[in-house]
Design a protein around this motif. Sequence first.
Motif, mmCIF file in Angstrom:
data_model
loop_
_atom_site.group_PDB
_atom_site.id
_atom_site.type_symbol
_atom_site.label_atom_id
_atom_site.label_comp_id
_atom_site.label_asym_id
_atom_site.label_seq_id
_atom_site.Cartn_x
_atom_site.Cartn_y
_atom_site.Cartn_z
ATOM 1 N N TYR A 152 0.844 -1.204 0.000
ATOM 2 C CA TYR A 152 0.000 0.000 0.000
ATOM 3 C C TYR A 152 0.877 1.251 0.000
ATOM 4 O O TYR A 152 1.937 1.282 0.624
ATOM 5 N N ARG A 153 0.397 2.283 -0.698
ATOM 6 C CA ARG A 153 1.153 3.530 -0.789
ATOM 7 C C ARG A 153 0.501 4.658 0.015
ATOM 8 O O ARG A 153 1.071 5.736 0.154
ATOM 9 N N ASN A 154 -0.673 4.414 0.520
ATOM 10 C CA ASN A 154 -1.362 5.379 1.381
ATOM 11 C C ASN A 154 -2.008 4.597 2.516
ATOM 12 O O ASN A 154 -2.780 3.659 2.275
ATOM 13 N N VAL A 155 -1.684 4.980 3.733
ATOM 14 C CA VAL A 155 -2.151 4.244 4.909
ATOM 15 C C VAL A 155 -2.855 5.217 5.845
ATOM 16 O O VAL A 155 -2.312 6.276 6.172
ATOM 17 N N VAL A 156 -4.065 4.858 6.263
ATOM 18 C CA VAL A 156 -4.821 5.672 7.212
ATOM 19 C C VAL A 156 -5.008 4.858 8.482
ATOM 20 O O VAL A 156 -5.352 3.667 8.427
ATOM 21 N N VAL A 157 -4.783 5.510 9.626
ATOM 22 C CA VAL A 157 -4.870 4.821 10.911
ATOM 23 C C VAL A 157 -5.717 5.643 11.872
ATOM 24 O O VAL A 157 -5.432 6.825 12.108
ATOM 25 N N PHE A 158 -6.754 5.027 12.417
ATOM 26 C CA PHE A 158 -7.490 5.580 13.551
ATOM 27 C C PHE A 158 -7.124 4.713 14.748
ATOM 28 O O PHE A 158 -7.718 3.655 14.964
ATOM 29 N N GLY A 159 -6.131 5.132 15.494
ATOM 30 C CA GLY A 159 -5.625 4.292 16.571
ATOM 31 C C GLY A 159 -5.870 4.857 17.951
ATOM 32 O O GLY A 159 -6.543 5.872 18.127
ATOM 33 N N VAL A 160 -5.315 4.152 18.927
ATOM 34 C CA VAL A 160 -5.329 4.598 20.319
ATOM 35 C C VAL A 160 -3.876 4.665 20.779
ATOM 36 O O VAL A 160 -3.007 3.992 20.203
ATOM 37 N N PRO A 161 -3.580 5.466 21.797
ATOM 38 C CA PRO A 161 -2.180 5.648 22.205
ATOM 39 C C PRO A 161 -1.439 4.354 22.501
ATOM 40 O O PRO A 161 -0.246 4.233 22.199
ATOM 41 N N GLN A 162 -2.134 3.356 23.063
ATOM 42 C CA GLN A 162 -1.456 2.124 23.456
ATOM 43 C C GLN A 162 -0.887 1.345 22.270
ATOM 44 O O GLN A 162 0.083 0.593 22.420
ATOM 45 N N MET A 163 -1.483 1.523 21.089
ATOM 46 C CA MET A 163 -1.055 0.737 19.937
ATOM 47 C C MET A 163 -0.073 1.462 19.037
ATOM 48 O O MET A 163 0.585 0.833 18.200
ATOM 49 N N MET A 164 0.049 2.777 19.172
ATOM 50 C CA MET A 164 0.832 3.553 18.204
ATOM 51 C C MET A 164 2.324 3.204 18.178
ATOM 52 O O MET A 164 2.910 3.119 17.095
ATOM 53 N N PRO A 165 2.997 2.998 19.312
ATOM 54 C CA PRO A 165 4.428 2.653 19.233
ATOM 55 C C PRO A 165 4.684 1.358 18.473
ATOM 56 O O PRO A 165 5.585 1.289 17.623
#
Length: 228
Positions: A152-165
């Motif tokens: 993929y060349r474009n990635v969208v993420v709706f995350g939470v702080p615990q998963m971001m690292p």
Amino acid sequence: SESTVCPSLGAMSPALAKEIPREEGEGGSRRSSWGLLVTAGVGGTLVALYAVATPFVTPALRKVCLPFVPATAAQIQNVLKMLENRSGSLVDIGSGDGRIVIAAAKKGFQAVGYELNPWLVWYSRYRAWRDGVHQNTKFYISDLWKVSFSHYRNVVVFGVPQMMPQLEKKLEEELECNTRIIACRFPFPCWIPDHTTGEGIDTVWAYDLKHSRRSETKSLEITPETES
């Protein structure tokens, strides 16, 4: 004019005195039956609503708890703004009800969503069909930690702080240098965003991976070596 006088119980015949309580008892029984029917109807409706809504609002079993919170109209517009002059494939990690995927497909992207909650995936497919973009969209029931996003060349993420690292590390290892990663609601902890738009909960951060890697390389080059 005639006046109506209510006779006292003492003046009533025994048969009439017995009839009144019996009629009141029948009326009370009818009211009680209606009350039970109304209560049962309301209770059944609430149970049905709970059964339908629970799969949408309850997070599916996953490594990091990621509850479903629908993207706002402002968030969708901010994501689309970060995708201007971009092309190629797009993936929404944790796609929820498919809003971002469908919006991107309408802009010409071949858009894919990964979501662990099957109810949301089925609903996303229905929305894509309803909006006429089902040929440009795909939705998969899958755990994001078990999927490679390398193509993929474009990635969208709706995350939470615990998963971001952990997600930051995963994407760093998998994605090509020309990939743009768009984070919504929460930024990545180590990367420095190339573009930012929106305010508050609608803030969106865009990271061009080639810039992030270049910054990391420069920081390694200027780090003085320690004498052994």
